[in-house]
Every structure is written in structure tokens, then in C-alpha cells.
Design a protein around this motif. Structure first.
Motif, short mmCIF file in Angstrom:
data_model
loop_
_atom_site.label_atom_id
_atom_site.label_comp_id
_atom_site.label_asym_id
_atom_site.label_seq_id
_atom_site.Cartn_x
_atom_site.Cartn_y
_atom_site.Cartn_z
N LYS A 53 -2.93 -0.16 -9.53
CA LYS A 53 -2.04 -1.21 -9.05
C LYS A 53 -0.88 -1.35 -10.02
N GLU B 113 0.86 -1.20 0.00
CA GLU B 113 0.00 0.00 0.00
C GLU B 113 0.88 1.24 0.00
N ARG C 160 -0.55 -1.35 -4.58
CA ARG C 160 -1.68 -0.44 -4.80
C ARG C 160 -1.24 0.98 -4.46
#
Length: 407
Positions: free
Chosen positions: A372, A356, A377
């Protein structure tokens, strides 16, 4: 033109200002371009600018005394009260409870003067109680014995009438007080304090002058210090010193003018503010996700220390120690994230083994990011500076972690 009435040129962040060729003398324009090119973009009069000066504030707030006759005021695009609250968080001043009422200041310079007055008065109060002292090891050639002597040297140099002595001296000339003295010296030279405040600053400086050696101190010296029961009250003093040293340290040329600039880099301030706000609210928000916060983490690439990444923020899972989020603040007006910023976040996430990655902006993007790259992501989120900062912070956390707003 009178020295007491300089011409003021006001520049708001990222808003170009055009001045006639004669409004700004060439020598002053060249000084601004040469000494403050990272703070103010200077386009000289040319056909491209309509034979006018074009000055653009590059994301700084403060005061630049170019000459006695020309001063530059750099104004923020955020409201002043929000700017002051950002400073409270970024420099960890909020918890000391002496800023009550300072948000009523009408200008940033008034805020600067009020803080200078608070610092000087607290140093004077500490002087009445006695400045912190410590034992410092010293080595000297003395005509008498003091402390431990160097017997070997006495044997090998019997003709030397002086004795090599090793001893400890109890002195106030320690870094804790040197930071205070250097900060007061910078404030006194800044030229930003009125006749109401400057006598107090000078009085505090002269109190320390006879006790400590005046030597330059870097703002980093004020961070991560160890305190004990004898100098715990130095903690808020050093927090204030860090603010002044980071904004008024004499790192710029000022020509014949003896005053120092007062400059707040808004990009750095935004970065520090977001980090400190998250740390201050970890108990009410991040604890629900059991996350730890690490700011300005350096990750070395390869076996040497020549290549490294400095990551603004990393959020770790408390139970496993695994990085959950890497975050980077971007204090700039943009409609969408730059490709280079996306590459940067991929590198951060890969370096930390994280999936993340978050780009944080002060205003909403017209083209938000949520993509992504492989298993990583990458999102863009907003920590707004436009309204209530506390509410904006909880909205940011809600988007980041999926928690609800809390009072």
C-alpha cells in the motif's frame, strides 16, 4: 549465395545469440543495428563479446528480410498455438469464425499466408457482389452544369466559360475500399507469400486498382468504424487489414530489398490480448462484479492537453461510474516489479481516484507485489501464456476479483 536460399538467423525472445565475426558481414550487422534497433539489440564484435556478434531479440516475433542473402527470424517464447490465439483475441478475429483450422499452422509465416489468402478471396467475393460505394461531395470548374452552381462567381466572372459546380459523385473510391487496396499492396510487397497465395492477392489488388486511389492507411483507420447494412461485411475485412497493417506497414528501411518486414511487438500484443480477453468474458465474469471495461484511456493532466497518461485498462463500477481498478500489462521477464512501474501505477490510481492498482505479468514473479502506498493498494498478478489461455484468464480474474473459476 542464391537469392532463393537466404541465410536464416533465428532469434528467440530475450535469448542472446552469439555469431562469429565472419558469420555476419559488417554491412548487414550495421543495417540490423541502424534500422531495427528497437526490435533486435546488436552488440558488435569486441573484446566484451569475445570478438563475436551478440544479437538479442527485444520482444518481437516475425520476419526481417535484411537483404536477399540474410533473413532474421524472430521466434516467440510462447507456444505458437497460444500466440495465434492471442492474435485472434487482440485483433477481434475470433468471432468471425473463419480461423477454424488455422491453429494447425506450423509457423507464424504459414499463419500469415493463410490469413492473406482468406483476405484476398473475401475481397474477390465482395468484388463479384459489387464494392461498397458512397456519394462524395466534389467541386469542379466544368463546361456544363452539374449539381449546384456558384451564381455569384458567374456574375462576377462573366468571361469565364467554365462554371463552378458543386455536386456529389457516386464512387467506390472511399476509405472502406482504400483500406483494402493498401493492405493488399503491403501484402504483395512483403515477400512472405508463396506462389500459391500471391496470385490471389495480386488478382484482388488489380480488381480494386481501377476503382480506388492507392494511398497509405494507418492501422488506426480500421478501428472504430461505423458500418451499415450495405457494408457490414467489411467489418471482418477491416479487422484482418488492421492485423496486416500493424505488422507489415512499411515503416522500416529495407535497403535495396523490395520486401517488407513482418513484425509483431509482443508487448503490444500482450496488452491488446488481455484487454480483449476481458471484454470477451465480461458477461461470464465481470458481470458478477457489475464492472465496465475501458482500454487505452487517456487522462489529461492540468488544463492543457500537453501532458497526459495513457492507462492500459480501467475497470469501472457500473452503478456509480467510479474507477475500481487500474491495470497495466508488463510483458517482460522480471523477478520483481521495477520501482518505476510502481511509481507509474500510483500516478494512474491518483489520476483516476482509484484505490486498486494492478501490474499484470505473463509469468509469475519470484517476489510478488502486494503493498500500500498511502490509500492505494498495488498488486502484481499473472495472466499466464504458458498453458491453456482460457484457464489462465479465469485464474487471473479469480485473483483480481475473488471469483471462482467458471467454464
Amino acid at each position: 549465395m542464391s537469392v532463393t536460399s537466404p541465410q536464416i538467423i533465428e532469434l528467440t525472445e530475450y535469448v542472446p545469440k552469439l555469431l562469429g565475426r565472419l558469420q555476419l558481414p559488417d554491412v548487414v550487422g550495421e543495417m540490423l543495428w541502424r534500422d531495427y534497433e528497437t526490435q533486435v539489440s546488436v552488440d558488435f564484435p569486441s573484446p566484451k563479446t569475445g570478438d563475436r556478434w551478440r544479437l538479442t531479440n527485444q520482444g518481437c516475433v516475425g520476419h526481417i528480410p535484411l537483404t536477399p542473402d540474410f533473413h532474421i527470424i524472430l521466434r516467440p517464447k510462447v507456444k505458437l498455438d497460444n500466440l495465434l490465439r492471442m492474435l485472434e483475441y487482440a485483433y477481434q478475429l475470433k468471432s468471425f469464425r473463419f480461423l477454424s483450422g488455422l491453429v494447425d499452422c506450423q509457423t507464424l509465416l504459414e499463419f500469415y499466408q493463410r490469413l492473406a489468402d482468406i483476405l484476398a478471396r473475401r475481397i474477390l467475393n465482395r468484388g463479384r457482389q459489387g464494392f461498397y460505394c458512397a456519394y462524395i461531395p466534389k467541386t469542379e470548374h466544368l463546361p456544363y452544369v452539374r449539381g449546384r452552381v456558384d451564381v455569384r462567381q458567374m456574375i462576377t466572372r462573366p468571361w469565364d466559360t467554365k462554371i463552378q459546380c458543386y455536386y456529389e459523385e457516386h464512387t467506390a473510391d472511399v476509405e472502406e475500399n482504400q483500406i483494402l487496396a493498401w493492405t493488399l499492396w503491403c501484402i504483395a510487397r512483403s515477400g512472405l507469400c508463396t506462389e500459391r497465395v500471391i496470385p490471389t492477392v495480386r488478382r484482388a489488388y488489380h480488381l480494386l486498382q481501377g476503382l480506388v486511389t492507392l494511398q497509405p492507411c494507418h492501422p488506426r483507420t480500421c478501428v472504430g468504424r461505423q458500418y451499415n447494412r450495405l457494408n457490414e461485411d467489411y467489418r471482418p475485412l477491416h479487422a484482418l487489414c488492421r492485423f496486416f497493417l500493424q505488422q507489415t506497414a512499411p515503416s522500416h528501411e529495407t535497403g535495396a530489398n523490395a520486401t517488407l518486414p513482418f513484425l509483431v511487438n509482443m508487448s503490444q500484443l500482450y496488452e491488446h490480448f488481455v484487454a480483449e480477453w476481458l471484454k470477451a468474458h465480461r458477461e461470464t465474469a465481470l458481470l458478477t462484479q457489475a464492472l465496465d471495461i475501458q482500454s487505452q484511456e487517456r487522462v489529461y493532466l492540468g488544463q492543457g492537453q500537453g501532458l497526459y497518461l495513457d492507462i492500459d485498462l480501467v475497470l469501472y463500477d457500473q452503478a456509480t461510474g467510479i474507477a475500481r481498478y487500474v491495470l497495466d500489462t508488463k510483458y517482460k521477464a522480471a523477478s520483481k516489479p521495477a520501482t518505476a512501474d510502481i511509481y507509474q501505477m500510483v500516478a494512474y490510481a491518483e489520476a483516476k481516484g482509484c484505490q486498486e492498482a494492478i501490474l499484470i505479468y505473463p509469468t509469475p514473479l519470484s517476489e510478488p507485489l502486494n503493498i500500500k502506498v498511502g490509500s492505494i493498494r498495488i498488486r502484481s498478478l499473472t495472466f499466464s501464456l504458458a498453458g491453456n489461455l482460457e484457464q489462465a484468464g479465469y485464474c487471473f480474474l479469480q485473483d483480481l476479483l475473488g471469483i471462482g473459476n467458471r467454464e
